[in-house]
Design a protein around this motif. Structure first.
Motif, short mmCIF file in Angstrom:
data_model
loop_
_atom_site.label_atom_id
_atom_site.label_comp_id
_atom_site.label_asym_id
_atom_site.label_seq_id
_atom_site.Cartn_x
_atom_site.Cartn_y
_atom_site.Cartn_z
N LYS A 24 -2.92 8.75 -2.10
CA LYS A 24 -3.97 9.97 -1.85
C LYS A 24 -4.90 9.88 -2.79
N LEU A 25 -4.57 9.62 -4.05
CA LEU A 25 -5.81 9.60 -5.19
C LEU A 25 -6.53 8.40 -5.07
N SER A 26 -7.80 8.41 -4.99
CA SER A 26 -8.73 7.25 -5.05
C SER A 26 -8.98 6.70 -6.27
N THR A 27 -8.26 7.28 -7.38
CA THR A 27 -8.53 6.36 -8.59
C THR A 27 -7.41 5.52 -8.58
N CYS A 28 -6.41 5.81 -7.96
CA CYS A 28 -5.24 4.62 -8.07
C CYS A 28 -5.71 3.56 -6.94
N GLU A 29 -6.51 4.00 -5.77
CA GLU A 29 -6.75 2.91 -4.96
C GLU A 29 -7.92 2.14 -5.52
N GLN A 30 -8.81 2.61 -6.34
CA GLN A 30 -9.80 1.73 -7.14
C GLN A 30 -9.30 0.91 -8.07
N GLY A 48 -6.23 -0.34 -8.00
CA GLY A 48 -5.54 -1.48 -7.40
C GLY A 48 -6.79 -2.44 -6.76
N HIS A 49 -7.60 -1.84 -6.25
CA HIS A 49 -8.63 -2.70 -5.99
C HIS A 49 -9.32 -3.76 -6.89
N ARG A 50 -9.71 -3.06 -8.07
CA ARG A 50 -10.09 -3.77 -9.31
C ARG A 50 -8.92 -5.00 -9.60
N LEU A 51 -7.75 -4.43 -9.67
CA LEU A 51 -6.61 -5.36 -10.16
C LEU A 51 -6.71 -6.76 -9.20
N GLN A 52 -6.94 -6.48 -7.69
CA GLN A 52 -7.12 -7.64 -6.99
C GLN A 52 -8.15 -8.53 -7.29
N HIS A 53 -9.28 -7.79 -7.78
CA HIS A 53 -10.42 -8.69 -8.16
C HIS A 53 -10.19 -9.39 -9.50
N LEU A 54 -9.63 -8.91 -10.30
CA LEU A 54 -9.24 -9.45 -11.73
C LEU A 54 -8.49 -10.70 -11.22
N GLN A 55 -7.60 -10.59 -10.21
CA GLN A 55 -6.46 -11.86 -10.20
C GLN A 55 -7.16 -12.81 -9.27
N VAL A 56 -8.29 -12.47 -8.28
CA VAL A 56 -9.18 -13.69 -7.96
C VAL A 56 -10.02 -14.24 -8.93
N ILE A 57 -10.52 -13.58 -9.83
CA ILE A 57 -11.22 -14.37 -11.06
C ILE A 57 -10.59 -15.20 -11.85
N SER A 58 -9.30 -14.85 -12.32
CA SER A 58 -8.24 -15.41 -13.10
C SER A 58 -7.56 -16.28 -12.71
N SER A 59 -7.66 -16.59 -11.11
CA SER A 59 -6.92 -17.73 -10.74
C SER A 59 -7.33 -19.02 -11.06
N PRO A 108 -15.67 -7.05 0.36
CA PRO A 108 -14.76 -5.89 0.98
C PRO A 108 -14.42 -5.00 0.17
N THR A 109 -14.51 -3.62 0.65
CA THR A 109 -14.01 -2.42 -0.23
C THR A 109 -12.78 -2.20 0.25
N TYR A 110 -12.37 -1.11 -0.49
CA TYR A 110 -10.85 -0.45 -0.28
C TYR A 110 -10.67 0.47 0.73
N SER A 111 -11.87 1.57 0.81
CA SER A 111 -12.16 2.55 1.76
C SER A 111 -12.58 2.27 3.12
N CYS A 112 -12.17 2.91 4.16
CA CYS A 112 -12.59 2.76 5.24
C CYS A 112 -13.08 4.00 6.05
N TYR A 113 -14.45 4.19 6.17
CA TYR A 113 -14.76 5.24 6.50
C TYR A 113 -14.60 5.56 8.25
N PRO A 114 -14.46 6.58 8.82
CA PRO A 114 -14.30 6.94 10.15
C PRO A 114 -15.49 6.48 10.94
N LYS A 115 -15.45 5.69 11.68
CA LYS A 115 -16.80 5.28 12.44
C LYS A 115 -16.90 6.07 13.79
#
Length: 573
Positions: A235-241, A243-254, A539-546
């Motif tokens: 529910k907290l968008s801070t945790c989602e962000q 986690g999203h930045r953690l995935q980005h760091l994993q891509v860079i440090s690969s 890509p972003t982590y949030s998905c706005y209802p269309k």
């Protein structure tokens, strides 16, 4: 057939010599790669070309001669250059000459059978070797036999230049038997700082990958899967962000090397996005901790919360009377008004209970800005959600009550028409009711119908308040998504070096005169800024209802809950 000669523009001021490059017989084209200057030994030139062909898998050969007659004494050099055709056997032998500072060039071919030059049906195309090699319009270098799929296409020229990278790594100051002129002949484009950063990035990436593996292991542990923590994480968008930045760091440090241009651009865009995000976050943190702005913000927060609560109390008092002259059901109006006033009283008590700790909480929250501006914005969104939690509760209560009455009225309306909803078949079927059922249904329908305006008014007011909070949070998340998804590196590259993001080529006529070869300039046509954003958008982590406006209005009419966004894998109510 028309003979096309692709000549590098960097060699237009080179001294006289011989032209080396690739001959493409399928399209009668000659791609000139460099000019070999005097003095040279023909045997050493042939050995150098053989070694170059072995490294690049490109059939490089001597195509002809280049004469740059800057002075009158060099005019006799053209005869010597023609005689070189007997040593370096190539059919046809191309002769390109330039006289002084004249813009008119002469280009001819010499056939061994006729021994006469031909000056017609020749197109001289100038190209920039640097832009052609870095434009990535050539086929992938992993193709079979190192050749383009279709030699009749212009991609064969780009493929030839791209595979000749080894040739461009030499300059005129290298000690060797052959002196060349090409786009890097004045020195290889490199930087000691860049090379040192490349060497230092390897252990740094290994250390970062190890730390990220530990963090990701903690995040995937079973402790976070239990109810309270899993609920907060989703529910907290801070945790989602985070986690999203953690995935980005994993891509860079690969440790994996980017195989395609798209993967390389994605890594570069993520790195630049992270760098700018952290820089903006540090600037925000430095601004917050100057002149005790955290304390001023904490002192302002409590009065603002009290003012909002007072405004809500005045609004409820207005609804409990005769709002806009409407005749409300007084009993239900008083019950709902007192119920919501009690919640506001609880909320004020909660705010004043937390007031001694507000400044300390904001001080520690401000430190999170060093993780990036997006993390600080997500924390701001969560703080707004917590501060307006009472408005959300009012909206949920009003929506559920309004939804219950709407569905009750629709069900009783079907009863009057002799219909009922078939749950198993998910359709409306005919049904016969007795007199008692019709009487009870009429009473319930009348009660719900007369109570509907009071409930609808409360639902409308709290829905508007909820939509106001949703709009504010939506704007914050739009800004977060803009920082996360905008390909900043690609846009900077498009602005500074547009040829790196090429969409195609275009030709411009330089000279067209009878008796002279047609001179064209091949230019790289870059991608538009909109195409760059669409192609390299992250890509972003949030998905706005269309939802469409009709669907949104339907949800509002039926009393369905509205959220500003929904996370991946989570269905909207």
């Amino acid at each position: 057939m028309v003979l096309k000669v692709f000549f590098p523009s960097c060699c237009s001021s080179a001294d006289s010599g011989i032209l080396i490059g690739r001959w493409i017989p399928e399209q009668s084209s000659a791609v000139v790669l460099a000019v070999v200057h005097f003095p040279f030994i023909p045997v050493q030139v042939k050995q150098y070309l053989g070694e170059l062909q072995r490294l690049t898998n490109v059939s490089v050969s001597v195509l002809g001669s280049w004469s740059n007659s800057k002075q009158e004494k060099e005019e006799g050099l053209s005869e010597f250059l023609e005689d070189l055709g007997t040593i370096f056997s190539h059919e046809p032998w191309i002769q390109i000459s330039k006289k002084g500072d004249s813009k008119f060039w002469s280009c001819s071919t010499l056939q061994k059978q006729s021994k006469k030059p031909k000056e017609e049906e020749i197109i001289l195309v100038y190209y920039d070797q640097r832009k052609v090699m870095l434009s990535h319009l050539h086929p992938p270098l992993g193709t079979a036999d190192g050749r383009a799929e279709d030699a009749s296409k212009l991609s064969a020229i780009f493929d030839t230049v791209a595979r000749s990278r080894v040739l461009f790594m030499t300059d005129r100051y290298d000690e060797g038997p052959v002196k060349l002129t090409h786009w890097q002949s004045d020195g290889v484009e490199a930087s000691i700082i860049v090379e040192l950063l490349k060497q230092a990035s390897v252990p740094a990436c290994m250390l970062l990958a190890f730390l990220l593996s530990l963090v990701s292991g903690v995040c995937r542990s079973r402790v976070l899967k239990f109810w309270p923590l899993s609920f907060l994480w989703s529910k907290l968008s801070t945790c989602e962000q985070l986690g999203h930045r953690l995935q980005h760091l994993q891509v860079i440090s690969s440790n994996r090397k980017a195989q395609t241009q798209t993967q390389l651009m994605r890594k570069a865009n993520i790195f630049v996005s992270l760098l700018i995000d952290v820089a903006l976050g540090i600037l925000l943190m430095s601004w917050l901790y100057r002149k005790n702005r955290i304390g001023h913000l904490a002192d302002t927060l409590i009065p603002v919360a009290d003012h909002v609560a007072e405004e809500l109390q005045d609004l409820l008092q207005w609804l409990m009377g005769a709002p806009a002259g409407l005749k409300m059901n007084r009993a239900l109006d008083q019950v709902l008004g007192r119920f919501f006033l009690y919640h506001i009283h609880l909320w004020i008590s909660y705010i004043h209970l937390m007031s001694p700790f507000i400044e300390m909480i904001l001080w520690y929250v401000g430190l999170s800005a060093c993780l990036g501006l997006t993390v600080a914005l997500c924390i701001l969104s969560d703080i707004i959600a917590l501060l307006t939690f009472h408005i959300y509760c009012f909206y949920v209560y009003g929506a559920r009550l309004y939804c219950l009455k709407i569905y009750g009225l629709s069900s009783l309306w079907r009863l009057f028409r002799g219909k009922k909803w078939n749950v198993l078949r998910q359709r409306v079927d005919s049904c016969s009711y007795d007199l008692d059922q019709l009487f009870i249904g009429t009473l319930l329908f009348t009660i719900l119908l007369f109570l509907l305006p009071t409930t609808a008014l409360y639902y409308l007011v709290f829905t508007l308040l909820r939509l106001l909070v949703v709009i504010v949070q939506g704007l914050i998340h739009l800004l977060v998504d803009l920082i996360d998804s905008l390909p900043l590196y690609s846009l900077i590259l498009r602005l500074c070096r547009s040829y790196r993001l090429a969409a195609g080529v275009k030709f411009r006529v330089l000279e067209q005169q009878d008796g002279k070869p047609l001179r064209l300039l091949m230019q790289i046509n870059p991608l538009s800024y909109g195409a760059v954003v669409q192609t390299y958008r992250l890509p972003t982590y949030s998905c706005y209802p269309k939802d469409s406006w009709a669907s949104l209005c339907k949800k509002l009419f039926l009393g369905e809950l509205i959220y500003p966004w929904k996370h991946k894998g989570e269905k909207q109510d």
